[in-house]
Motif scaffolding. Structure first.
Motif, mmCIF file in Angstrom:
data_model
loop_
_atom_site.group_PDB
_atom_site.id
_atom_site.type_symbol
_atom_site.label_atom_id
_atom_site.label_comp_id
_atom_site.label_asym_id
_atom_site.label_seq_id
_atom_site.Cartn_x
_atom_site.Cartn_y
_atom_site.Cartn_z
ATOM 1 N N ARG A 60 -6.312 4.731 0.467
ATOM 2 C CA ARG A 60 -6.420 5.505 1.714
ATOM 3 C C ARG A 60 -5.564 4.902 2.823
ATOM 4 N NH1 ARG A 60 -11.887 8.329 2.768
ATOM 5 N NH2 ARG A 60 -10.699 10.151 2.227
ATOM 6 N N ALA A 61 -4.371 4.483 2.441
ATOM 7 C CA ALA A 61 -3.365 3.924 3.355
ATOM 8 C C ALA A 61 -3.833 2.650 4.026
ATOM 9 C CB ALA A 61 -2.936 4.963 4.388
ATOM 10 N N SER A 62 -4.767 1.947 3.398
ATOM 11 C CA SER A 62 -5.252 0.700 4.003
ATOM 12 C C SER A 62 -4.871 -0.536 3.192
ATOM 13 C CB SER A 62 -6.779 0.757 4.149
ATOM 14 O OG SER A 62 -7.392 0.842 2.870
ATOM 15 N N ALA A 63 -4.291 -0.350 2.017
ATOM 16 C CA ALA A 63 -3.917 -1.491 1.180
ATOM 17 C C ALA A 63 -2.624 -2.113 1.690
ATOM 18 C CB ALA A 63 -3.735 -1.045 -0.263
ATOM 19 N N PRO A 64 -2.547 -3.435 1.668
ATOM 20 C CA PRO A 64 -1.261 -4.067 2.006
ATOM 21 C C PRO A 64 -0.204 -3.703 0.968
ATOM 22 C CG PRO A 64 -2.977 -5.723 1.563
ATOM 23 C CD PRO A 64 -3.587 -4.382 1.383
ATOM 24 N N ALA A 65 1.050 -3.836 1.327
ATOM 25 C CA ALA A 65 2.148 -3.433 0.450
ATOM 26 C C ALA A 65 2.098 -4.133 -0.900
ATOM 27 C CB ALA A 65 3.485 -3.698 1.127
ATOM 28 N N SER A 66 1.599 -5.353 -0.954
ATOM 29 C CA SER A 66 1.554 -6.092 -2.219
ATOM 30 C C SER A 66 0.460 -5.586 -3.154
ATOM 31 C CB SER A 66 1.340 -7.583 -1.941
ATOM 32 O OG SER A 66 0.102 -7.777 -1.280
ATOM 33 N N GLU A 67 -0.495 -4.820 -2.647
ATOM 34 C CA GLU A 67 -1.613 -4.340 -3.466
ATOM 35 C C GLU A 67 -1.524 -2.856 -3.835
ATOM 36 O OE1 GLU A 67 -5.355 -5.361 -1.770
ATOM 37 O OE2 GLU A 67 -4.788 -7.454 -1.488
ATOM 38 N N ILE A 68 -0.430 -2.212 -3.497
ATOM 39 C CA ILE A 68 -0.261 -0.796 -3.824
ATOM 40 C C ILE A 68 -0.025 -0.661 -5.319
ATOM 41 C CG2 ILE A 68 1.267 1.206 -3.546
ATOM 42 C CD1 ILE A 68 1.696 0.329 -0.676
ATOM 43 N N ASP A 69 -0.703 0.286 -5.946
ATOM 44 C CA ASP A 69 -0.524 0.561 -7.371
ATOM 45 C C ASP A 69 0.716 1.460 -7.524
ATOM 46 O OD1 ASP A 69 -0.800 0.871 -10.049
ATOM 47 O OD2 ASP A 69 -2.822 1.727 -9.979
ATOM 48 N N VAL A 70 1.841 0.824 -7.796
ATOM 49 C CA VAL A 70 3.131 1.519 -7.788
ATOM 50 C C VAL A 70 3.207 2.643 -8.829
ATOM 51 C CG1 VAL A 70 5.625 1.224 -8.040
ATOM 52 C CG2 VAL A 70 4.294 -0.468 -6.792
ATOM 53 N N PRO A 71 2.793 2.449 -10.085
ATOM 54 C CA PRO A 71 2.912 3.565 -11.046
ATOM 55 C C PRO A 71 2.129 4.809 -10.622
ATOM 56 C CG PRO A 71 2.483 1.517 -12.209
ATOM 57 C CD PRO A 71 2.332 1.230 -10.753
ATOM 58 N N ILE A 72 0.951 4.625 -10.076
ATOM 59 C CA ILE A 72 0.169 5.780 -9.627
ATOM 60 C C ILE A 72 0.830 6.442 -8.419
ATOM 61 C CG2 ILE A 72 -2.042 6.510 -8.641
ATOM 62 C CD1 ILE A 72 -3.408 4.501 -10.439
#
Length: 112
Positions: A60-72
């Motif tokens: 919900r746009a609250s994760a830091p850039a390092s924790e974003i699940d890129v494939p999804i």
């Protein structure tokens, strides 16, 4: 034989109104309705699903850039693009009853 039956037998015609201009596909009314309904349904579902996947991937746009699940996130953006492309190409279909394209120069302009 009714008009719907006779137009259902005619093959789709691809018309081009000139080099570099939009191409249109003239189809029978029944096929036009089917293409419009299903392409719009697919476009809506894929765009909404894409945004949901991006939302999940970014928590919900609250994760830091390092924790974003890129494939999804990439899958979500791909769904959004797929819905956009399907809808854009579905707008090229028209029926003979719809008249001429606005790009055709055979009729005089009434805007001036």
């Amino acid at each position: 034989m009714s008009e719907d039956e006779s137009s259902a037998e005619d093959p789709p015609q691809i018309t081009s109104s000139g080099e570099g201009k939009q191409r249109e596909v003239v189809v029978p009314l029944r096929l036009y309705k089917t293409v419009t309904v299903f392409s719009t349904l697919f476009a809506i579902l894929s765009v909404v699903g894409g945004f949901i996947l991006v939302d999940v991937a970014t928590e919900r746009a609250s994760a830091p850039a390092s924790e974003i699940d890129v494939p999804i996130a990439v899958l979500g953006i791909g769904l959004i693009l797929a819905g956009t492309v399907v809808y854009a190409f579905s707008t090229r279909f028209r029926t003979e009853e719809m008249g001429k394209s606005k790009d055709d120069a055979d009729e005089p302009s009434s805007n001036g």
